[in-house]
Design a protein around this motif. Sequence first.
Motif, mmCIF file in Angstrom:
data_model
loop_
_atom_site.group_PDB
_atom_site.id
_atom_site.type_symbol
_atom_site.label_atom_id
_atom_site.label_comp_id
_atom_site.label_asym_id
_atom_site.label_seq_id
_atom_site.Cartn_x
_atom_site.Cartn_y
_atom_site.Cartn_z
ATOM 1 N N ALA A 43 19.714 72.959 23.792
ATOM 2 C CA ALA A 43 18.833 73.467 22.739
ATOM 3 C C ALA A 43 19.583 74.396 21.797
ATOM 4 O O ALA A 43 19.392 74.355 20.578
ATOM 5 N N SER A 48 17.331 72.166 18.687
ATOM 6 C CA SER A 48 16.113 71.384 18.907
ATOM 7 C C SER A 48 15.744 71.378 20.388
ATOM 8 O O SER A 48 16.624 71.293 21.255
ATOM 9 N N ASP A 50 12.648 69.686 23.099
ATOM 10 C CA ASP A 50 11.467 68.857 23.336
ATOM 11 C C ASP A 50 11.002 69.066 24.779
ATOM 12 O O ASP A 50 11.676 68.662 25.725
ATOM 13 N N SER A 52 7.789 68.092 25.729
ATOM 14 C CA SER A 52 6.544 67.334 25.764
ATOM 15 C C SER A 52 6.205 66.924 27.191
ATOM 16 O O SER A 52 7.095 66.740 28.026
ATOM 17 N N LYS A 71 13.744 73.519 15.749
ATOM 18 C CA LYS A 71 12.788 72.427 15.963
ATOM 19 C C LYS A 71 12.266 72.465 17.391
ATOM 20 O O LYS A 71 13.043 72.469 18.339
ATOM 21 N N LEU A 72 10.934 72.491 17.530
ATOM 22 C CA LEU A 72 10.305 72.544 18.852
ATOM 23 C C LEU A 72 9.168 71.533 18.924
ATOM 24 O O LEU A 72 8.270 71.522 18.083
ATOM 25 N N THR A 73 9.221 70.677 19.958
ATOM 26 C CA THR A 73 8.174 69.692 20.195
ATOM 27 C C THR A 73 7.528 69.971 21.548
ATOM 28 O O THR A 73 8.205 70.010 22.571
ATOM 29 N N MET A 74 6.204 70.177 21.522
ATOM 30 C CA MET A 74 5.439 70.435 22.748
ATOM 31 C C MET A 74 4.208 69.537 22.762
ATOM 32 O O MET A 74 3.096 69.981 23.041
ATOM 33 N N SER A 75 4.386 68.269 22.458
ATOM 34 C CA SER A 75 3.248 67.357 22.374
ATOM 35 C C SER A 75 2.805 66.883 23.750
ATOM 36 O O SER A 75 3.611 66.777 24.668
ATOM 37 N N TYR A 94 10.221 73.504 12.284
ATOM 38 C CA TYR A 94 9.426 72.327 12.676
ATOM 39 C C TYR A 94 8.779 72.601 14.022
ATOM 40 O O TYR A 94 9.452 72.936 14.997
ATOM 41 N N ASN A 96 5.840 70.814 16.606
ATOM 42 C CA ASN A 96 4.950 69.688 16.898
ATOM 43 C C ASN A 96 4.133 70.017 18.146
ATOM 44 O O ASN A 96 4.658 70.075 19.250
#
Length: 337
Positions: A43, A48, A50, A52, A71-75, A94, A96
Amino acid sequence: MSKDPNKWIFQNKLLKDVENFRLKLKYKGDKTKIETSKILSEAVRTGSLDISFNLNTLPKKKFQKLTSLTKLTMSAAGASELISEIKYLPNLVYLNLTGNYLVNLPFEITSCSALRTLLLASNKFTKVPSYLTKLTLLEELSFEKCELENISGINANVQLRKLNLCGNKISQLPEEFMQLTSLEHLDISDNLLEKLPEDFGKLIKIKELHVERNRLEYLPNSMNCMVKLRVLQIKPNPIKVFPRIWENMIELDLLDLSSLKIEELPAEVVPQLRGFREIILSNNLITALPTELSTLGEVVERIDLKNNPIIKWPITVRQMKNIEFNWSSININNVTE
């Protein structure tokens, strides 16, 4: 007294099992530390992360080491609230959070002052979170398929260029919505809108507009000012009157007014249609065509009039090679000039 050999074997096995279990726990703990270390280093290297499907992928306290994250994605992580550790990510641009159970955003979100893209689709929002107004650099925002009824306050994000409100329960756009003059992509399809504001045309930078599957009965004339419009999706809506907004839409190549409730194609609108490559009017209620339509014979590649109950059809229009119509659906003997 001699020892019971069976008891001795049992005790020895039990000790070995306990030791094996302890070693397994230690291995698992060491493995987790190694995996966490790898996640952190990756990271930091890429900027970035993720996580998720599993919020526990990374311990919350580790977020303090990710201040450079962009950028962080926690979908689909099953979250009912956003972790407060988000405050340690001031460089995030970013985020998500799609597919969770969020109903609000915490104050800590204001620490993400560099945020430009925020995806909140498929959550449980019923109104626009109040702290959203603090994210003044936000350019893309999605509330797709939430439960929004009230979008008051969204106008504070005046830098928005892309806004997705598809699949909610919005019945009207507030007057202040017209302050979002930087919008280029707007999706308000699949809502409960019965009309658009009369000054909707103030959104002059819009290039792509989706209003399909609402309850619209007409399009406001001010939309004539949307000169940059390239994509317009309208169907289906119960629009009966042919819109008269096309003369300045020089970027719009395809005019799709199919599957509405249009009853008439007015002669005075025809000159506005000369700039289109294709015109699709299928599945309406048009019964008569004006003679002026024949003037589009050389300038429009295709005019689709299939599935309309046309009974008045001038011979000059019938002779046009670029018109498509399913003649088998009507009684040719009833067609007049």
